[in-house]
Design a protein around this motif. Structure first.
Motif, PDB file in Angstrom:
ATOM      1  N   ARG A  14      10.883  12.760 -21.547  1.00  0.00           N
ATOM      2  CA  ARG A  14      11.805  12.385 -20.468  1.00  0.00           C
ATOM      3  C   ARG A  14      13.031  11.693 -21.053  1.00  0.00           C
ATOM      4  NH1 ARG A  14       8.752   9.190 -17.619  1.00  0.00           N
ATOM      5  NH2 ARG A  14       9.562   7.269 -18.492  1.00  0.00           N
ATOM      6  N   THR A  18      16.950  12.986 -20.928  1.00  0.00           N
ATOM      7  CA  THR A  18      17.956  12.118 -20.317  1.00  0.00           C
ATOM      8  C   THR A  18      19.061  11.808 -21.326  1.00  0.00           C
ATOM      9  OG1 THR A  18      16.266  11.148 -18.893  1.00  0.00           O
ATOM     10  CG2 THR A  18      18.324   9.928 -19.107  1.00  0.00           C
ATOM     11  N   HIS A  21      21.237  14.857 -21.740  1.00  0.00           N
ATOM     12  CA  HIS A  21      22.043  15.059 -20.535  1.00  0.00           C
ATOM     13  C   HIS A  21      23.198  14.069 -20.476  1.00  0.00           C
ATOM     14  CE1 HIS A  21      22.868  16.355 -16.467  1.00  0.00           C
ATOM     15  NE2 HIS A  21      22.868  15.101 -16.077  1.00  0.00           N
ATOM     16  N   ALA A  22      22.923  12.814 -20.798  1.00  0.00           N
ATOM     17  CA  ALA A  22      23.930  11.764 -20.679  1.00  0.00           C
ATOM     18  C   ALA A  22      24.943  11.778 -21.817  1.00  0.00           C
ATOM     19  CB  ALA A  22      23.258  10.398 -20.612  1.00  0.00           C
ATOM     20  N   TYR A  50      16.430   5.455 -22.593  1.00  0.00           N
ATOM     21  CA  TYR A  50      16.612   6.735 -21.887  1.00  0.00           C
ATOM     22  C   TYR A  50      15.382   7.158 -21.110  1.00  0.00           C
ATOM     23  CZ  TYR A  50      20.852   6.532 -24.386  1.00  0.00           C
ATOM     24  OH  TYR A  50      22.063   6.095 -24.840  1.00  0.00           O
ATOM     25  N   TYR A  54      17.646   4.689 -18.254  1.00  0.00           N
ATOM     26  CA  TYR A  54      18.636   5.692 -17.828  1.00  0.00           C
ATOM     27  C   TYR A  54      18.041   6.708 -16.853  1.00  0.00           C
ATOM     28  CZ  TYR A  54      22.524   4.563 -20.977  1.00  0.00           C
ATOM     29  OH  TYR A  54      23.576   3.967 -21.602  1.00  0.00           O
ATOM     30  N   SER A  55      16.758   6.931 -16.915  1.00  0.00           N
ATOM     31  CA  SER A  55      16.130   7.927 -16.039  1.00  0.00           C
ATOM     32  C   SER A  55      15.770   7.372 -14.659  1.00  0.00           C
ATOM     33  CB  SER A  55      14.883   8.514 -16.714  1.00  0.00           C
ATOM     34  OG  SER A  55      13.919   7.500 -16.935  1.00  0.00           O
ATOM     35  N   ALA A  61      24.570   9.004 -13.463  1.00  0.00           N
ATOM     36  CA  ALA A  61      24.888   8.979 -14.891  1.00  0.00           C
ATOM     37  C   ALA A  61      26.288   8.440 -15.153  1.00  0.00           C
ATOM     38  CB  ALA A  61      24.726  10.378 -15.479  1.00  0.00           C
TER      39      ALA A  61
END
Length: 139
Positions: A14, A18, A21-22, A50, A54-55, A61
């Protein structure tokens, strides 16, 4: 699966998704830089910030990156991390002029040296961003 009952591998997966993606390649490369010397730290960078923070669903985001670049710039001693997160901010749709405005606002609360250093870091990142001709991945 609830975060308390998940496996370490699920938390890492996960976090890696993340992070990618970020921050895109800038984030992946930043973590890889530690993998050979401090693999446990590299894993923790993926899992905790993350995988756990962050998730979380509370902020999008773009907002997370605005908060992050503000905090890193205010610290005044985290230039490498600031550059990575400026890339991340661009990656999630924060405009260059917004980033500059964030750092101008910072001058009021963290001082001119912190703001000036942040703007110089942004200038470097913007030049690299433009040279890559990267299209923004807006969420």
């Amino acid at each position: 699966m609830a975060q308390g009952k998940e496996t370490a591998d699920e938390r890492y997966a996960r976090g890696l998704a993340t992070l990618e993606h970020a921050l895109g390649d800038a984030g992946i490369n930043h973590v890889k830089a530690f993998a050979g010397t401090a693999p446990e730290l590299a894993r923790l960078i993926v899992e905790f910030p993350y995988g756990d923070i962050y998730s979380r669903p509370g902020l999008d985001a773009k907002t997370r990156q605005i908060v992050t670049i503000s905090a890193l710039a205010a610290l005044g001693n985290a230039a490498p991390q600031l550059r990575v997160h400026i890339f991340g901010a661009l990656n999630v749709g924060v405009a260059k002029d917004e980033i500059i405005e964030i750092f101008m606002q910072l001058a009021v609360y963290a001082g001119f040296p912190a703001a000036l250093n942040a703007i110089l870091a942004a200038k470097e990142v913007f030049a690299e961003w433009d040279s890559r001709n990267v299209s923004t991945n807006i969420l």
